[in-house]
Design a protein around this motif. Structure first.
Motif, PDB file in Angstrom:
ATOM      1  N   GLN A   1      -3.122 -76.012  49.128  1.00  0.00           N
ATOM      2  CA  GLN A   1      -3.851 -75.749  50.362  1.00  0.00           C
ATOM      3  C   GLN A   1      -5.057 -76.693  50.404  1.00  0.00           C
ATOM      4  O   GLN A   1      -5.770 -76.829  49.403  1.00  0.00           O
ATOM      5  CB  GLN A   1      -4.341 -74.296  50.406  1.00  0.00           C
ATOM      6  N   ILE A   2      -5.275 -77.335  51.550  1.00  0.00           N
ATOM      7  CA  ILE A   2      -6.418 -78.240  51.689  1.00  0.00           C
ATOM      8  C   ILE A   2      -7.216 -77.893  52.938  1.00  0.00           C
ATOM      9  O   ILE A   2      -6.699 -77.257  53.856  1.00  0.00           O
ATOM     10  CB  ILE A   2      -5.996 -79.727  51.731  1.00  0.00           C
ATOM     11  N   MET A   3      -8.473 -78.315  52.944  1.00  0.00           N
ATOM     12  CA  MET A   3      -9.343 -78.198  54.119  1.00  0.00           C
ATOM     13  C   MET A   3      -9.908 -79.576  54.426  1.00  0.00           C
ATOM     14  O   MET A   3     -10.423 -80.253  53.532  1.00  0.00           O
ATOM     15  CB  MET A   3     -10.515 -77.256  53.851  1.00  0.00           C
ATOM     16  N   LEU A   4      -9.794 -79.970  55.678  1.00  0.00           N
ATOM     17  CA  LEU A   4     -10.376 -81.228  56.158  1.00  0.00           C
ATOM     18  C   LEU A   4     -11.360 -80.847  57.252  1.00  0.00           C
ATOM     19  O   LEU A   4     -10.964 -80.568  58.377  1.00  0.00           O
ATOM     20  CB  LEU A   4      -9.278 -82.158  56.673  1.00  0.00           C
ATOM     21  N   LYS A   5     -12.644 -80.806  56.916  1.00  0.00           N
ATOM     22  CA  LYS A   5     -13.656 -80.232  57.810  1.00  0.00           C
ATOM     23  C   LYS A   5     -14.261 -81.228  58.792  1.00  0.00           C
ATOM     24  O   LYS A   5     -14.734 -80.849  59.842  1.00  0.00           O
ATOM     25  CB  LYS A   5     -14.767 -79.582  56.983  1.00  0.00           C
ATOM     26  N   THR A   6     -14.269 -82.516  58.423  1.00  0.00           N
ATOM     27  CA  THR A   6     -14.925 -83.511  59.285  1.00  0.00           C
ATOM     28  C   THR A   6     -13.996 -84.702  59.509  1.00  0.00           C
ATOM     29  O   THR A   6     -12.992 -84.873  58.815  1.00  0.00           O
ATOM     30  CB  THR A   6     -16.231 -84.034  58.638  1.00  0.00           C
ATOM     31  N   ILE A   7     -14.381 -85.533  60.455  1.00  0.00           N
ATOM     32  CA  ILE A   7     -13.630 -86.762  60.717  1.00  0.00           C
ATOM     33  C   ILE A   7     -13.621 -87.640  59.466  1.00  0.00           C
ATOM     34  O   ILE A   7     -12.600 -88.236  59.119  1.00  0.00           O
ATOM     35  CB  ILE A   7     -14.227 -87.514  61.919  1.00  0.00           C
ATOM     36  N   ASN A   8     -14.751 -87.708  58.772  1.00  0.00           N
ATOM     37  CA  ASN A   8     -14.819 -88.514  57.551  1.00  0.00           C
ATOM     38  C   ASN A   8     -13.910 -87.960  56.465  1.00  0.00           C
ATOM     39  O   ASN A   8     -13.340 -88.730  55.685  1.00  0.00           O
ATOM     40  CB  ASN A   8     -16.263 -88.615  57.054  1.00  0.00           C
ATOM     41  N   ASP A   9     -13.771 -86.627  56.393  1.00  0.00           N
ATOM     42  CA  ASP A   9     -12.825 -86.020  55.446  1.00  0.00           C
ATOM     43  C   ASP A   9     -11.405 -86.492  55.739  1.00  0.00           C
ATOM     44  O   ASP A   9     -10.655 -86.855  54.834  1.00  0.00           O
ATOM     45  CB  ASP A   9     -12.859 -84.487  55.513  1.00  0.00           C
ATOM     46  N   VAL A  10     -11.032 -86.481  57.016  1.00  0.00           N
ATOM     47  CA  VAL A  10      -9.678 -86.902  57.403  1.00  0.00           C
ATOM     48  C   VAL A  10      -9.462 -88.368  57.031  1.00  0.00           C
ATOM     49  O   VAL A  10      -8.435 -88.723  56.444  1.00  0.00           O
ATOM     50  CB  VAL A  10      -9.427 -86.674  58.911  1.00  0.00           C
ATOM     51  N   LYS A  11     -10.430 -89.225  57.333  1.00  0.00           N
ATOM     52  CA  LYS A  11     -10.289 -90.650  57.009  1.00  0.00           C
ATOM     53  C   LYS A  11     -10.173 -90.869  55.501  1.00  0.00           C
ATOM     54  O   LYS A  11      -9.324 -91.635  55.050  1.00  0.00           O
ATOM     55  CB  LYS A  11     -11.467 -91.447  57.575  1.00  0.00           C
ATOM     56  N   ALA A  12     -11.016 -90.198  54.724  1.00  0.00           N
ATOM     57  CA  ALA A  12     -10.972 -90.352  53.265  1.00  0.00           C
ATOM     58  C   ALA A  12      -9.642 -89.837  52.713  1.00  0.00           C
ATOM     59  O   ALA A  12      -9.044 -90.466  51.830  1.00  0.00           O
ATOM     60  CB  ALA A  12     -12.140 -89.607  52.627  1.00  0.00           C
ATOM     61  N   PHE A  13      -9.158 -88.717  53.249  1.00  0.00           N
ATOM     62  CA  PHE A  13      -7.887 -88.148  52.795  1.00  0.00           C
ATOM     63  C   PHE A  13      -6.730 -89.100  53.092  1.00  0.00           C
ATOM     64  O   PHE A  13      -5.907 -89.390  52.221  1.00  0.00           O
ATOM     65  CB  PHE A  13      -7.654 -86.784  53.457  1.00  0.00           C
ATOM     66  N   VAL A  14      -6.676 -89.627  54.310  1.00  0.00           N
ATOM     67  CA  VAL A  14      -5.593 -90.550  54.695  1.00  0.00           C
ATOM     68  C   VAL A  14      -5.654 -91.820  53.847  1.00  0.00           C
ATOM     69  O   VAL A  14      -4.610 -92.321  53.405  1.00  0.00           O
ATOM     70  CB  VAL A  14      -5.649 -90.873  56.207  1.00  0.00           C
ATOM     71  N   ASN A  15      -6.841 -92.329  53.576  1.00  0.00           N
ATOM     72  CA  ASN A  15      -6.971 -93.517  52.726  1.00  0.00           C
ATOM     73  C   ASN A  15      -6.441 -93.245  51.327  1.00  0.00           C
ATOM     74  O   ASN A  15      -5.808 -94.110  50.716  1.00  0.00           O
ATOM     75  CB  ASN A  15      -8.418 -93.991  52.677  1.00  0.00           C
ATOM     76  N   SER A  16      -6.686 -92.048  50.809  1.00  0.00           N
ATOM     77  CA  SER A  16      -6.177 -91.689  49.478  1.00  0.00           C
ATOM     78  C   SER A  16      -4.661 -91.580  49.482  1.00  0.00           C
ATOM     79  O   SER A  16      -3.982 -92.100  48.594  1.00  0.00           O
ATOM     80  CB  SER A  16      -6.783 -90.359  49.020  1.00  0.00           C
ATOM     81  N   VAL A  17      -4.109 -90.904  50.482  1.00  0.00           N
ATOM     82  CA  VAL A  17      -2.651 -90.718  50.569  1.00  0.00           C
ATOM     83  C   VAL A  17      -1.943 -92.066  50.704  1.00  0.00           C
ATOM     84  O   VAL A  17      -0.894 -92.291  50.097  1.00  0.00           O
ATOM     85  CB  VAL A  17      -2.273 -89.804  51.754  1.00  0.00           C
ATOM     86  N   ALA A  18      -2.533 -92.981  51.467  1.00  0.00           N
ATOM     87  CA  ALA A  18      -1.904 -94.272  51.746  1.00  0.00           C
ATOM     88  C   ALA A  18      -1.728 -95.130  50.495  1.00  0.00           C
ATOM     89  O   ALA A  18      -0.885 -96.029  50.466  1.00  0.00           O
ATOM     90  CB  ALA A  18      -2.706 -95.027  52.796  1.00  0.00           C
ATOM     91  N   LYS A  19      -2.485 -94.851  49.437  1.00  0.00           N
ATOM     92  CA  LYS A  19      -2.383 -95.619  48.200  1.00  0.00           C
ATOM     93  C   LYS A  19      -1.108 -95.325  47.417  1.00  0.00           C
ATOM     94  O   LYS A  19      -0.743 -96.093  46.530  1.00  0.00           O
ATOM     95  CB  LYS A  19      -3.568 -95.304  47.284  1.00  0.00           C
ATOM     96  N   TYR A  20      -0.448 -94.217  47.732  1.00  0.00           N
ATOM     97  CA  TYR A  20       0.708 -93.779  46.940  1.00  0.00           C
ATOM     98  C   TYR A  20       1.985 -93.946  47.750  1.00  0.00           C
ATOM     99  O   TYR A  20       1.994 -93.802  48.972  1.00  0.00           O
ATOM    100  CB  TYR A  20       0.507 -92.319  46.511  1.00  0.00           C
ATOM    101  N   ASP A  21       3.086 -94.241  47.032  1.00  0.00           N
ATOM    102  CA  ASP A  21       4.332 -94.522  47.738  1.00  0.00           C
ATOM    103  C   ASP A  21       5.221 -93.295  47.933  1.00  0.00           C
ATOM    104  O   ASP A  21       6.277 -93.401  48.540  1.00  0.00           O
ATOM    105  CB  ASP A  21       5.112 -95.648  47.052  1.00  0.00           C
ATOM    106  N   PHE A  22       4.797 -92.126  47.464  1.00  0.00           N
ATOM    107  CA  PHE A  22       5.588 -90.929  47.724  1.00  0.00           C
ATOM    108  C   PHE A  22       5.149 -90.292  49.052  1.00  0.00           C
ATOM    109  O   PHE A  22       4.083 -90.594  49.575  1.00  0.00           O
ATOM    110  CB  PHE A  22       5.499 -89.924  46.562  1.00  0.00           C
ATOM    111  N   ASP A  23       6.012 -89.419  49.584  1.00  0.00           N
ATOM    112  CA  ASP A  23       5.733 -88.765  50.859  1.00  0.00           C
ATOM    113  C   ASP A  23       4.852 -87.543  50.649  1.00  0.00           C
ATOM    114  O   ASP A  23       5.016 -86.796  49.686  1.00  0.00           O
ATOM    115  CB  ASP A  23       7.027 -88.336  51.552  1.00  0.00           C
ATOM    116  N   VAL A  24       3.935 -87.352  51.591  1.00  0.00           N
ATOM    117  CA  VAL A  24       3.085 -86.158  51.615  1.00  0.00           C
ATOM    118  C   VAL A  24       3.116 -85.639  53.044  1.00  0.00           C
ATOM    119  O   VAL A  24       2.874 -86.389  53.993  1.00  0.00           O
ATOM    120  CB  VAL A  24       1.625 -86.485  51.198  1.00  0.00           C
ATOM    121  N   ASP A  25       3.448 -84.361  53.203  1.00  0.00           N
ATOM    122  CA  ASP A  25       3.484 -83.731  54.520  1.00  0.00           C
ATOM    123  C   ASP A  25       2.402 -82.668  54.598  1.00  0.00           C
ATOM    124  O   ASP A  25       2.048 -82.041  53.600  1.00  0.00           O
ATOM    125  CB  ASP A  25       4.843 -83.063  54.770  1.00  0.00           C
TER     126      ASP A  25
END
Length: 76
Positions: free
Chosen positions: A5-29
């Motif tokens: 379970q995750i919480m993304l409270k701000t726009i900056n949280d969303v950007k930081a989260f997407v940047n982290s996910v993009a570094k990995y080649d597996f799928d995350v939904d």
């Protein structure tokens, strides 16, 4: 597959989260109610209800580095 379970409270949280996910080649939904979006999609994430926790599905068994990187967003 791993679920958290995750919480993304701000726009900056969303950007930081997407940047982290993009570094990995597996799928995350991200799942919210009956909606599922690709965690690498900023627009998809903003279509979810971010006022409550979101279920994250990681489609990999080797994801410990990723989990460490997104630790601030994981709801205990």
């Amino acid at each position: 597959m791993k679920r958290e379970q995750i919480m993304l409270k701000t726009i900056n949280d969303v950007k930081a989260f997407v940047n982290s996910v993009a570094k990995y080649d597996f799928d995350v939904d991200l799942l919210s109610g009956r909606y599922a979006v690709d965690a690498k999609s900023i627009m998809g994430i903003f279509s979810l209800d971010l006022s409550k926790a979101i279920t994250m599905e990681i489609h990999s068994d080797d994801c410990q580095n990723f989990l460490n990187e997104i630790k601030p967003f994981i709801v205990k």
